[in-house]
Scaffold this active site. Structure first.
Site, PDB file in Angstrom:
ATOM      1  CE  LYS A 127      -0.262   3.190   4.773  1.00  0.00           C
ATOM      2  NZ  LYS A 127       0.000   3.293   6.215  1.00  0.00           N
ATOM      3  N   GLY A 129       2.691   2.089  10.878  1.00  0.00           N
ATOM      4  CA  GLY A 129       3.605   3.387  10.747  1.00  0.00           C
ATOM      5  C   GLY A 129       4.412   3.634  12.190  1.00  0.00           C
ATOM      6  CB  SER A 139       5.398  -2.040  12.089  1.00  0.00           C
ATOM      7  OG  SER A 139       5.169  -0.511  12.205  1.00  0.00           O
ATOM      8  CD  GLU A 166      -2.809   5.346   7.150  1.00  0.00           C
ATOM      9  OE1 GLU A 166      -2.954   5.451   5.559  1.00  0.00           O
ATOM     10  OE2 GLU A 166      -1.882   4.947   7.504  1.00  0.00           O
ATOM     11  CG  HIS A 200      -5.921   1.947   5.322  1.00  0.00           C
ATOM     12  ND1 HIS A 200      -5.425   2.877   6.274  1.00  0.00           N
ATOM     13  CD2 HIS A 200      -4.738   1.027   5.197  1.00  0.00           C
ATOM     14  CE1 HIS A 200      -4.086   2.480   6.728  1.00  0.00           C
ATOM     15  NE2 HIS A 200      -3.705   1.405   5.902  1.00  0.00           N
ATOM     16  CD  GLU A 218      -3.509  -2.346   7.400  1.00  0.00           C
ATOM     17  OE1 GLU A 218      -2.390  -2.843   6.626  1.00  0.00           O
ATOM     18  OE2 GLU A 218      -3.950  -1.315   7.335  1.00  0.00           O
ATOM     19  CG  ASN A 239      -1.674   1.317   1.502  1.00  0.00           C
ATOM     20  OD1 ASN A 239      -1.678   1.994   0.579  1.00  0.00           O
ATOM     21  ND2 ASN A 239      -2.408   1.334   2.537  1.00  0.00           N
TER      22      ASN A 239
HETATM   23  P1  13P Z   1       3.128   0.286   7.668  1.00  0.00           P
HETATM   24  O1  13P Z   1       3.613  -0.791   7.319  1.00  0.00           O
HETATM   25  O2  13P Z   1       3.778   1.648   7.310  1.00  0.00           O
HETATM   26  O3  13P Z   1       3.002   0.166   9.260  1.00  0.00           O
HETATM   27  O4  13P Z   1       1.657   0.533   7.053  1.00  0.00           O
HETATM   28  C1  13P Z   1       0.764  -0.395   7.341  1.00  0.00           C
HETATM   29  C2  13P Z   1      -0.152  -0.213   6.336  1.00  0.00           C
HETATM   30  O5  13P Z   1      -1.090   0.570   6.775  1.00  0.00           O
HETATM   31  C3  13P Z   1      -0.655  -1.002   5.185  1.00  0.00           C
HETATM   32  O6  13P Z   1      -2.030  -0.700   4.749  1.00  0.00           O
END
Ligand code: 13P
Length: 250
Positions: free
Chosen positions: A11, A172, A212, A96, A94, A166, A9
């Site tokens: 982002k 992150g 992560s 976010e 997601h 997740e 992803n």
């Molecule tokens: P990270 O791998 O940066 O922690 O992000 C995970 C994520 O949100 C994948 O959709």
């Protein structure tokens, strides 16, 4: 055998030239075929990355979608548009998007159904915040997210689902769920899927872990029986770490 998937992803990262540079390296260094590899660039790079992966085993994914096919919805992208670009997977719900853009379970359900109606595959994200985990609410939160998001999905459509667990506190932050924490959540999600769609279908739905994931922790995570792959954020932005994850996955 359940399908195994590693998805990146990206982002809100990568211009078109940057996206093409990344995908060209990934494509030439890809070395295994027991995992399905999916890349999810931002909307602006979908067309170019789609061209670069066409004819390769890498599948194209999008990070979001609106549920209507067309119309006066300024700024939105429809499932028709995504399918037209050769998109196979769409990340939906997601954390976010839930957190910064106010996506509710009802909106997420509409998106899941729109993706399925257009013959693509949703990667439905669920997961608890740190506060919810510490209050002992993980199971309640995840059950609620799953049930609401998957309302009205038929057994035959469910065969195209992918779930990503997740935990919000691991995204992150450099803080990963332990393999046992991930396994416990995945096993529980599997039970819910079995209740919703029957064991035969539920047992075949891939459940990815996200939060992560790095080349040095992916083996332990994917070594767990109900962890069928990974949804990778930060570490998918560099060819070296994404390839490292693919190579080290169990
Ligand atoms: P990270 O791998 O940066 O922690 O992000 C995970 C994520 O949100 C994948 O959709």
């Amino acid at each position: 055998m359940r399908e195994r998937i590693i998805a990146g992803n990206w982002k809100m990262n990568k211009t078109v030239p940057e996206a093409l540079e990344l995908i060209e390296t990934i494509k030439y260094e890809l070395s295994r075929d027991d995992y399905k590899i999916v890349v999810c660039p931002p909307f602006t790079a979908l067309y170019s990355v789609g061209g670069a992966v066409s004819g390769t085993p890498i599948a194209l994914g999008a990070q979001n979608v609106f549920w209507e096919d067309r119309g006066a919805f300024t700024g939105e992208i429809s499932p028709v548009m995504l399918a037209d670009l050769g998109v196979e997977f769409v990340i939906v719900g997601h954390s976010e998007r839930r957190r910064y853009f106010g996506e509710t379970d009802e909106m997420i359900n509409r998106k899941v159904r729109a993706v399925l109606a257009h013959k693509m595959r949703p990667i439905l994200c669920v997961g608890e915040t740190l506060e919810q985990r510490e209050a002992g609410k993980t199971i309640d939160v995840v059950t609620h997210q799953l049930r609401e998001a998957l309302k009205g999905v038929s057994e035959s459509e469910a065969k195209r689902l992918v779930i990503a667990y997740e935990p919000v506190w691991a995204i992150g932050t450099g803080r990963t769920a332990t393999p046992l924490q991930a396994q416990a959540a995945h096993a529980f999600i599997r039970e819910e899927l079995n209740l919703m769609f029957g064991k035969e279908v539920g047992d075949q739905i891939p459940i990815l872990y996200g939060g992560s994931v790095k080349p040095d922790n992916v083996a332990d995570l994917t070594g767990m029986p109900d962890v069928d792959g990974a949804l990778v954020g930060g570490a998918s932005l560099k060819a070296e770490s994404f390839i490292g994850i693919i190579e080290n996955a169990q």
